[in-house]
Design a protein around this motif. Structure first.
Motif, short mmCIF file in Angstrom:
data_model
loop_
_atom_site.label_atom_id
_atom_site.label_comp_id
_atom_site.label_asym_id
_atom_site.label_seq_id
_atom_site.Cartn_x
_atom_site.Cartn_y
_atom_site.Cartn_z
N ALA A 13 76.41 23.89 13.07
CA ALA A 13 77.46 23.99 13.93
C ALA A 13 77.57 25.47 14.11
N GLU A 14 77.19 26.53 13.27
CA GLU A 14 77.09 27.88 13.45
C GLU A 14 76.35 28.11 14.67
N LEU A 15 75.26 27.42 14.88
CA LEU A 15 74.25 27.62 16.05
C LEU A 15 74.90 26.70 17.18
N LYS A 16 76.12 26.50 17.11
CA LYS A 16 76.71 25.47 18.20
C LYS A 16 75.91 24.46 18.52
N GLN A 17 75.09 23.88 17.75
CA GLN A 17 74.15 22.53 17.98
C GLN A 17 75.06 21.33 17.73
N TRP A 18 76.01 21.10 18.26
CA TRP A 18 77.09 20.13 17.77
C TRP A 18 76.45 18.70 17.63
N SER A 19 75.54 18.30 18.33
CA SER A 19 75.16 16.81 18.27
C SER A 19 74.25 16.75 16.98
N GLU A 20 73.63 17.78 16.51
CA GLU A 20 72.75 17.72 15.41
C GLU A 20 73.69 17.84 14.00
N ALA A 21 74.86 18.90 14.35
CA ALA A 21 75.79 19.10 13.18
C ALA A 21 76.40 17.60 13.04
N SER A 22 76.89 16.97 13.95
CA SER A 22 77.48 15.68 13.87
C SER A 22 76.70 14.58 13.20
N SER A 23 75.44 14.55 13.46
CA SER A 23 74.41 13.86 12.94
C SER A 23 74.37 14.07 11.31
N CYS A 24 74.09 15.14 10.91
CA CYS A 24 74.12 15.52 9.54
C CYS A 24 75.23 15.28 8.90
N TYR A 25 76.55 15.55 9.71
CA TYR A 25 77.88 15.31 8.76
C TYR A 25 77.96 13.56 8.87
N ARG A 26 77.50 12.87 9.65
CA ARG A 26 77.65 11.56 9.53
C ARG A 26 76.79 10.96 8.34
N GLN A 27 75.60 11.46 8.25
CA GLN A 27 74.83 11.07 7.39
C GLN A 27 75.28 11.41 5.74
N SER A 28 75.88 12.38 5.80
CA SER A 28 76.44 13.07 4.58
C SER A 28 77.61 11.92 4.41
N LEU A 29 78.50 12.00 5.28
CA LEU A 29 79.79 11.03 4.96
C LEU A 29 79.31 9.71 4.75
N ALA A 30 78.32 8.90 5.03
CA ALA A 30 77.93 7.56 4.71
C ALA A 30 77.26 7.73 3.19
N ILE A 31 76.86 8.50 2.85
CA ILE A 31 76.41 8.63 1.43
C ILE A 31 77.59 8.96 0.61
N LEU A 32 78.46 9.84 0.68
CA LEU A 32 79.72 10.00 -0.03
C LEU A 32 80.55 8.76 0.12
N LYS A 33 80.52 8.06 1.25
CA LYS A 33 81.62 6.87 1.03
C LYS A 33 80.97 5.89 0.42
N ARG A 34 79.41 5.54 0.33
CA ARG A 34 78.71 4.60 -0.44
C ARG A 34 79.12 5.06 -1.95
N LYS A 35 79.04 6.07 -2.18
CA LYS A 35 79.13 6.50 -3.65
C LYS A 35 80.72 6.25 -4.07
N GLU A 36 81.47 6.46 -3.18
CA GLU A 36 83.21 6.09 -3.30
C GLU A 36 83.29 4.61 -3.63
N GLU A 37 82.41 3.77 -2.79
CA GLU A 37 82.57 2.51 -2.93
C GLU A 37 82.10 1.87 -4.36
N GLN A 38 81.07 2.46 -4.80
CA GLN A 38 80.53 2.29 -6.20
C GLN A 38 81.36 2.65 -7.18
N GLU A 39 81.98 3.87 -7.17
CA GLU A 39 83.03 4.21 -8.07
C GLU A 39 84.00 3.16 -8.06
#
Length: 152
Positions: free
Chosen positions: A53-79
């Motif tokens: 995001a700092e480099l304005k590489q928005w597609s790459e930033a979105s991909s990283c955030y989506r992957q991070s979010l998927a892991i967090l939501k999976r952990k949330e569902e386990q909780e």
């Protein structure tokens, strides 16, 4: 550690290429040693998204955030699953108060809300406004839920 090295290159020195290299190495090690769905993997992906995001590489930033979010939501569902199991009575039924949607708040909630904000911003930058708005709305709902539990 590689994550700390990535942070130093990113935050302190603005050496984004070195930072991404350190985060990629860190990510590879985390996946190999603690598994793909570990909190540290999510954190590293989020940090990589911040650099993109700092480099304005928005597609790459979105991909990283989506992957991070998927892991967090999976952990949330386990909780949530563990929490519901703890709410079963002697007969194995779930108590009615446990079915209240505001009764459970994940320890991941704040991180999910923040990641949704970052994802929403990145998606807006590439013109995906409908998905961006949905991210912001979910983030707001999660923050309200946190606030309701702090200040009932």
């Amino acid at each position: 550690t590689l994550t700390c090295l990535g942070y130093c290159h990113d935050s302190k020195l603005s050496e984004y290429d070195k930072s991404l290299k350190a985060y990629r190495e860190s990510l590879s090690l985390y996946i190999r040693h603690v598994g793909r769905f570990h909190r540290m993997v999510s954190n590293t992906l989020h940090n990589m998204g911040n650099i993109h995001a700092e480099l304005k590489q928005w597609s790459e930033a979105s991909s990283c955030y989506r992957q991070s979010l998927a892991i967090l939501k999976r952990k949330e569902e386990q909780e949530r699953s563990t929490w519901l199991q703890s709410k079963r009575n002697e007969t194995g039924d779930i108590s009615p108060e446990s079915l209240d949607p505001h009764a459970f708040v994940s320890s991941m909630n704040e991180d999910i809300a923040f990641t949704l904000q970052c994802l929403g911003s990145s998606l807006a930058e590439v013109g995906e406004f409908d998905v961006s708005i949905a991210c912001f709305q979910e983030s707001i709902e999660r923050m309200k839920k946190d606030d309701d539990n702090v200040n009932p």
